[in-house]
Design a protein around this motif. Structure first.
Motif, PDB file in Angstrom:
ATOM      1  N   LEU A 120     -26.455   8.384   6.814  1.00  0.00           N
ATOM      2  CA  LEU A 120     -26.320   7.234   7.709  1.00  0.00           C
ATOM      3  C   LEU A 120     -24.951   7.215   8.391  1.00  0.00           C
ATOM      4  CD1 LEU A 120     -28.014   4.452   5.551  1.00  0.00           C
ATOM      5  CD2 LEU A 120     -29.007   5.754   7.453  1.00  0.00           C
ATOM      6  N   LYS A 121     -23.934   7.730   7.730  1.00  0.00           N
ATOM      7  CA  LYS A 121     -22.605   7.794   8.354  1.00  0.00           C
ATOM      8  C   LYS A 121     -22.637   8.753   9.542  1.00  0.00           C
ATOM      9  CE  LYS A 121     -17.737   8.011   7.573  1.00  0.00           C
ATOM     10  NZ  LYS A 121     -16.675   7.890   6.594  1.00  0.00           N
ATOM     11  N   TRP A 122     -23.312   9.888   9.404  1.00  0.00           N
ATOM     12  CA  TRP A 122     -23.456  10.835  10.517  1.00  0.00           C
ATOM     13  C   TRP A 122     -24.131  10.160  11.705  1.00  0.00           C
ATOM     14  CZ3 TRP A 122     -28.274  12.380  12.444  1.00  0.00           C
ATOM     15  CH2 TRP A 122     -28.235  13.370  13.423  1.00  0.00           C
ATOM     16  N   ALA A 123     -25.124   9.349  11.425  1.00  0.00           N
ATOM     17  CA  ALA A 123     -25.896   8.686  12.482  1.00  0.00           C
ATOM     18  C   ALA A 123     -25.188   7.468  13.066  1.00  0.00           C
ATOM     19  CB  ALA A 123     -27.270   8.281  11.942  1.00  0.00           C
ATOM     20  N   GLY A 124     -24.015   7.121  12.537  1.00  0.00           N
ATOM     21  CA  GLY A 124     -23.286   5.953  13.035  1.00  0.00           C
ATOM     22  C   GLY A 124     -23.857   4.638  12.555  1.00  0.00           C
ATOM     23  N   LEU A 125     -24.669   4.680  11.487  1.00  0.00           N
ATOM     24  CA  LEU A 125     -25.297   3.460  10.971  1.00  0.00           C
ATOM     25  C   LEU A 125     -24.593   2.896   9.745  1.00  0.00           C
ATOM     26  CD1 LEU A 125     -29.017   4.602  11.306  1.00  0.00           C
ATOM     27  CD2 LEU A 125     -27.717   3.094  12.845  1.00  0.00           C
ATOM     28  N   ASP A 126     -23.580   3.577   9.261  1.00  0.00           N
ATOM     29  CA  ASP A 126     -22.847   3.133   8.085  1.00  0.00           C
ATOM     30  C   ASP A 126     -21.443   3.713   8.183  1.00  0.00           C
ATOM     31  OD1 ASP A 126     -21.947   2.387   5.564  1.00  0.00           O
ATOM     32  OD2 ASP A 126     -23.699   3.170   4.508  1.00  0.00           O
ATOM     33  N   ASP A 127     -20.442   2.889   7.954  1.00  0.00           N
ATOM     34  CA  ASP A 127     -19.057   3.363   7.998  1.00  0.00           C
ATOM     35  C   ASP A 127     -18.570   3.847   6.641  1.00  0.00           C
ATOM     36  OD1 ASP A 127     -18.812   2.818  10.698  1.00  0.00           O
ATOM     37  OD2 ASP A 127     -18.107   0.766  10.355  1.00  0.00           O
ATOM     38  N   ALA A 128     -19.300   3.544   5.600  1.00  0.00           N
ATOM     39  CA  ALA A 128     -18.863   3.883   4.249  1.00  0.00           C
ATOM     40  C   ALA A 128     -19.451   5.216   3.799  1.00  0.00           C
ATOM     41  CB  ALA A 128     -19.287   2.780   3.274  1.00  0.00           C
TER      42      ALA A 128
END
Length: 181
Positions: A120-128
């Motif tokens: 999800l971080k790769w997809a920009g959907l999670d910063d953590a």
């Protein structure tokens, strides 16, 4: 052992043991060591969508992503190539050390697998979290003219001496720069 008809030199595992030893010995010379140490370079050029090509010395490697990411899946992805690079580098170390010890290899395969921690971080959907592989599994399948202890020792040498594997294991720092052209 097979022989190469042009030089009548022994060949073991597709390599000339005396030439391999000469290369290894040449690393004791600081100039040769520096030449082998790098810099190694690659340039990655965007082509379209998620397609890219990596240029290394005289070689070009194509990259793409799986079809489910709105692309055509024309080549392996960068993360699949990372797995392959780790496995290929381990394989080179295993073959080199086996050849230096006079061990004939009949079959060798390394299976690699990894799972992302937080895609999800790769997809920009999670910063953590971390989008990286949370760990890699590498399994060697080998048939060679040596006992199990010798083969396990060669496998350990291959892992411990693999520049690519150790770059991943030791979390090599990456310095980034930016230039808008």
């Amino acid at each position: 052992m097979a022989t190469d008809s042009s030089t009548q030199e022994e060949i073991l595992n597709g390599l000339h043991p005396s030439a391999l030893e000469a290369v290894v010995e040449s690393l004791k010379d600081e100039d040769n060591l520096a030449a082998f140490s790098g810099p190694w370079r690659s340039r990655v050029v965007w082509e379209d969508g998620f397609k890219a090509k990596a240029l290394m010395r005289t070689h070009t490697v194509r990259m793409d992503e799986p079809e489910g990411l709105d692309t055509q899946d024309t080549a392996a992805s960068a993360h699949e190539q990372l797995l392959s690079a780790v496995g290929a580098c381990m394989m080179v170390g295993f073959v080199m050390n086996a050849t230096r010890q006079g061990v004939k290899i009949h079959d060798l395969e390394i299976a690699l697998e990894g799972h992302f921690d937080n895609i999800l971080k790769w997809a920009g959907l999670d910063d953590a979290g971390n989008p990286a592989y949370g760990g890699l599994n590498a399994k060697l399948y080998v048939r060679a003219d040596a006992d199990e202890d010798t083969l396990r020792g060669l496998w350990k040498k291959a892992i411990d001496g693999s520049p690519v594997t150790q770059s991943v294991v030791r979390a090599t720092p990456v310095t980034t720069e930016f230039e808008a052209v």
